[in-house]
Design a protein around this motif. Sequence first.
Motif, PDB file in Angstrom:
ATOM      1  N   GLU A 189      62.029  40.893  91.916  1.00  0.00           N
ATOM      2  CA  GLU A 189      62.615  40.292  90.716  1.00  0.00           C
ATOM      3  C   GLU A 189      61.789  40.673  89.493  1.00  0.00           C
ATOM      4  O   GLU A 189      60.566  40.671  89.534  1.00  0.00           O
ATOM      5  N   LEU A 190      62.458  40.980  88.404  1.00  0.00           N
ATOM      6  CA  LEU A 190      61.754  41.319  87.175  1.00  0.00           C
ATOM      7  C   LEU A 190      60.948  40.129  86.660  1.00  0.00           C
ATOM      8  O   LEU A 190      59.918  40.294  86.023  1.00  0.00           O
ATOM      9  N   HIS A 195      52.238  40.425  92.420  1.00  0.00           N
ATOM     10  CA  HIS A 195      52.500  41.589  93.272  1.00  0.00           C
ATOM     11  C   HIS A 195      52.976  41.092  94.641  1.00  0.00           C
ATOM     12  O   HIS A 195      52.404  40.142  95.184  1.00  0.00           O
ATOM     13  N   PRO A 196      54.002  41.725  95.230  1.00  0.00           N
ATOM     14  CA  PRO A 196      54.525  41.217  96.506  1.00  0.00           C
ATOM     15  C   PRO A 196      53.636  41.515  97.712  1.00  0.00           C
ATOM     16  O   PRO A 196      53.897  41.064  98.812  1.00  0.00           O
ATOM     17  N   GLY A 197      52.599  42.317  97.519  1.00  0.00           N
ATOM     18  CA  GLY A 197      51.711  42.659  98.630  1.00  0.00           C
ATOM     19  C   GLY A 197      52.122  43.952  99.310  1.00  0.00           C
ATOM     20  O   GLY A 197      53.119  44.589  98.941  1.00  0.00           O
ATOM     21  N   PRO A 198      51.368  44.371 100.327  1.00  0.00           N
ATOM     22  CA  PRO A 198      51.686  45.615 101.030  1.00  0.00           C
ATOM     23  C   PRO A 198      53.038  45.543 101.742  1.00  0.00           C
ATOM     24  O   PRO A 198      53.531  44.453 102.071  1.00  0.00           O
ATOM     25  N   THR A 220      58.401  38.106 100.561  1.00  0.00           N
ATOM     26  CA  THR A 220      59.622  38.614  99.929  1.00  0.00           C
ATOM     27  C   THR A 220      60.241  39.707 100.786  1.00  0.00           C
ATOM     28  O   THR A 220      59.544  40.597 101.286  1.00  0.00           O
ATOM     29  N   VAL A 221      61.575  39.641 100.950  1.00  0.00           N
ATOM     30  CA  VAL A 221      62.332  40.687 101.643  1.00  0.00           C
ATOM     31  C   VAL A 221      63.400  41.191 100.686  1.00  0.00           C
ATOM     32  O   VAL A 221      64.055  40.393 100.011  1.00  0.00           O
ATOM     33  N   VAL A 222      63.557  42.510 100.596  1.00  0.00           N
ATOM     34  CA  VAL A 222      64.515  43.110  99.666  1.00  0.00           C
ATOM     35  C   VAL A 222      65.465  44.003 100.443  1.00  0.00           C
ATOM     36  O   VAL A 222      65.023  44.801 101.290  1.00  0.00           O
ATOM     37  N   ARG A 234      67.621  39.801  97.322  1.00  0.00           N
ATOM     38  CA  ARG A 234      66.207  39.496  97.506  1.00  0.00           C
ATOM     39  C   ARG A 234      66.090  38.151  98.201  1.00  0.00           C
ATOM     40  O   ARG A 234      66.702  37.180  97.780  1.00  0.00           O
ATOM     41  N   TYR A 235      65.278  38.122  99.256  1.00  0.00           N
ATOM     42  CA  TYR A 235      65.111  36.909 100.065  1.00  0.00           C
ATOM     43  C   TYR A 235      63.650  36.474  99.939  1.00  0.00           C
ATOM     44  O   TYR A 235      62.742  37.244 100.278  1.00  0.00           O
ATOM     45  N   THR A 236      63.422  35.267  99.455  1.00  0.00           N
ATOM     46  CA  THR A 236      62.040  34.822  99.253  1.00  0.00           C
ATOM     47  C   THR A 236      61.733  33.639 100.163  1.00  0.00           C
ATOM     48  O   THR A 236      62.578  32.766 100.394  1.00  0.00           O
ATOM     49  N   HIS A 237      60.486  33.641 100.662  1.00  0.00           N
ATOM     50  CA  HIS A 237      60.027  32.578 101.561  1.00  0.00           C
ATOM     51  C   HIS A 237      58.566  32.289 101.240  1.00  0.00           C
ATOM     52  O   HIS A 237      57.829  33.177 100.808  1.00  0.00           O
ATOM     53  N   ASP A 238      58.164  31.035 101.456  1.00  0.00           N
ATOM     54  CA  ASP A 238      56.799  30.619 101.074  1.00  0.00           C
ATOM     55  C   ASP A 238      55.719  31.254 101.955  1.00  0.00           C
ATOM     56  O   ASP A 238      54.604  31.464 101.510  1.00  0.00           O
TER      57      ASP A 238
END
Length: 1097
Positions: A189-190, A195-198, A220-222, A234-238
Amino acid sequence: MRKFNIRKVLDGLTAVSAVASASSAAQQQQAGNRETEIQETLQSEHFQLCKTVRHGFPYQPSALAFDPVQKILAIGTQTGALRLFGRPGVECYCQHDSGAAVIQLQFLINEGALVSALADDTLHLWNLRQKRPAILHSLKFNRERITFCHLPFQSKWLYVGTERGNIHIVNVESFTLSGYVIMWNKAIELSSKSHPGPVVHISDNPMDEGKLLIGFESGTVVLWDLKSKKADYRYTHDEAIHSVAWHHEGKQFICSHSDGTLTIWNVKSPTKPFQTITPHGKQLKDGKKPEPCKPILKVEYKTTRAGEPFIILSGGLSYDTVGRRPCLTVMHGKSTAVLEMDYSIVDFLTLCETPYPNDFQEPYAVVVLLEKDLVLIDLAQNGYPIFENPYPLTIHESPVTCCEYFADCPVDLIPALYSVGARQKRQGYSKKEWPISGGNWGVITQSYSEIIITGHADGSIKFWDASAITLQVLYKLKTAKVFEKSRNKDDRPNTDIVDEDPYAIQIISWCPESRMLCIAGVSAHVIIYRFSKQEVTTEVIPMLEVRLLYEINDVETPDGEQVPPVPTPGTGSNPQSIVPQSHPSTSSSSSDGLRDNVPCLKVKNSPLKQSPGYQIELVIQLVWVSGEPPQQITSLAINSAYGLVVFGNCNGIAMVDYLQKTVLLNLGTIELYGSNDPYRREPRSPRKTRQPSGAGLCDINEGTVVPEDRCKSPTSDVKDNSCSRSRSSSVTSIDKESREAISALHFCETFTRKADTSPSPCLWVGTTLGTVLVIVLNLPPGGEQRLLQPVIVSPSGTILRLKGAILRMAFLDTTGSLVPPAHETWREHHEDKDEKEKAKKRRPVSVSPSSSQEISENQYAVICSEKQAKVISLPSQNCIYKQNITETSFVLRGDIVSLSNSICLACFCANGHIMTFSLPSLRPLLDVYYLPLTNMRIARTFCFTDNGQALYLVSPTEIQRLTYSQETCENLQEMLGELFTLVETPEAPNRGFFKGLFGGGAQSLDREELFGESASGKASRSLAQHIPGPGGIEGVKGAASGVVGELARARLALDERGQKLGELEEKTAAMLYSADSFSKHAHEMMLKYKDKKWYQF
């Protein structure tokens, strides 16, 4: 002939030495003339060193891959090794030069190729279509760290995820980067500020190759649309993500998280997970979230036509399960099976019927790669039994402590060991065939059998069939079961001489012909075993205790010529003839309160049931002496023809008659010399001889009948001996004199003294100070008399000297052939009485070829030490050949071996050199730098055997075999198995009429159009560097060496020439064709415009 000079060291003997030197030279010349009769056939061209195969479990595994069509398994390790497994007997070992850890492996399914990703950020493409796989291309990433790779089935474009969160695309054909890059900031997401990480996961939607699922570590999954170059969802999880897996229909995927949960997502519902599961979490009341669990490191989601899908995962146990073993969880419908593993799980893969991701997967097995094991679970049977593993992966079941290698064994030996070992197999395995079944066996060019014996830290011994570069376990013997396990904790520190592994095997002595086995353990114990095919119950385990200590009896007689009274035979004057069968625990301490006369281990006093196989003949233990523990055994030898076993340590030597169960010899090392000790040593603690309760020190004159001439000082013999080398008096330090250990023992039938006219049974003893001493054996007649009359042992007075500790001794006859030690042929011990009587009548005392030699014939002793080798003519004892093997290093292992119908001396030095020398002339034939001594494991396990074979333990779990024979090197290519075989790729799943009509089937993608240079442009040159591998034509050129290399080069040159000629011919044909067509066009033009005027054009 090279002249051998005596070192003039002793003062006042210069003149004598000069005379001795002159006579010695004359004797050498005479011996040398005789020596020329022996024709040596071995030449340098018979030798070439190369690795053959590596057996055992891959050490420190780190990655796993499987080709479902070829049915080949690949395992990568933390040291950059690559092991490939096909059907049992088809294995291959490769090594990345960098030695960096393998982080991921990807097969090009059914293409005969494999991509490896390493921790040093390199990608390598391996060609598996050759027997020894090689790297075709490498790609080194310079600015980004590789974290995950994905290669879709039947695609040539490899997705590479990095630590920065970007995804690069590599063409696996050319191994070049595409200009197409998915940048992390475009994927997320803009509005996201972090940073989403590796990248931890990449996969394409099974039903739409144009949609790429990217998992970032942060949670995060895209779902990325490759054509439009933007994110669809985009799928986000804690919670952090560890792995992601698709349902085959492409509508759902599952994620595993660091809190022990699984989240199942519908592709078109990115706001929240469709379902959250905590497989091992305790469900709390009031609808609260279950307690967090350990991370689920990997999950796989596999569907079946007939029933519920399988969800298979590793990790995820609750935190309160402390001490619980690692588990693999299989969830199928409403049932959840938790399968405990012996070691931590490195990786696992589910084996499925189809390679196509968009079809029902039909899983049938799970391959689980553990830290120290490989397990295959059968998913098709109830209870999920495991498959019986046919690979030799249990070498390290208990750490290997020693190793022996035997080639050209009796033909009936392997079947005999296999038949008794077959009864030891566990039950309850899956009844199905082992599913990893790819490749083809090589051609067996060896006709002889080979056996490897490994000794282990837990006291077990394993026999392996090593014939024709394969390895298969035959039989396992547990030596520890003869000892009591449950001991008093207070008693333990007083008796143990090692903190751990008191039963560990140190030395193995085995006679393949008679099948007699003798082992020496770390607790100063020796066990003799006899092979039997019948089960037996031993009521009382026969045992002896030996009191071997370093001290000299205080001799009262000033004159060494006087001989003490000799006891008559048969009076049983030896105080150690036999010890009561129960432990003498009453004599556990001496008068001054020190621990005395107690062995380190306690032998069981209850009846012992012994299965068919190796059964205990006798247990021998060294005991504590006046508060000092027994020293570990340094050398061991058994002889089945003589019925004797001998062993030594840094205190002395002991010989036991295992048929009569008596101690024949028990001497301190110094006492072996008698009055000929070159070091002029004194007793360490001079005191009167005392006989403690139990077994006392047995002097050479006490328990044996010694003729008078043998007791006289043989100094005159020693002075004449051209091979004895005096030491300067500076070598009389207490350290050296008190610790001269027995380092080599060899039973043989040879000339014991210069005056001998015929060979006789004897024992040659080598020490760590380079001394060789000879002990004469006087054996009673065979049959009943052998069990009634005593064996008489006496020193011969012969002393020979070399530099460095003695390692190996052997004997040659007048033709230069090896004289094998005498042995009996095996026959069942538990026979009927009549059979026994017959056997006694026909049983030979010796079957050595030397006994049939004429009196005038001589022999040659070959002696190898840490520094040099000598060949000594017998009975004259002249040193006719000498070779200084190494000056700056030392020999770790030396063996006299047969090769190409001849024999040679093979040595492995601590500086990494492997050398061979001809016999008897000791000409250097091979000297190759192979590997340095990096740890003691190599020194402990390296051994040579006949027919040019050798091995060592290359890691705690693997045996590396090598050959120094040119013939074997040439035949190796044929003997190796083939990994790649031609297999037809299964048909793609049928889309069905309605799916085809309404577009519901799998959507294909023209990746070339997207990722090719014309569409995406060129990638940044600084991002990655292409390195051509040695697997192509360049590699063949570079690898070609030696005679075979010349042939390969010539063949290669012919191929290239043929190729160029072919290209030239094609070009010539093309030019002829174009010239012909040009001529036709020109002729047509001429006809067309022939009658036209210039103004009509």
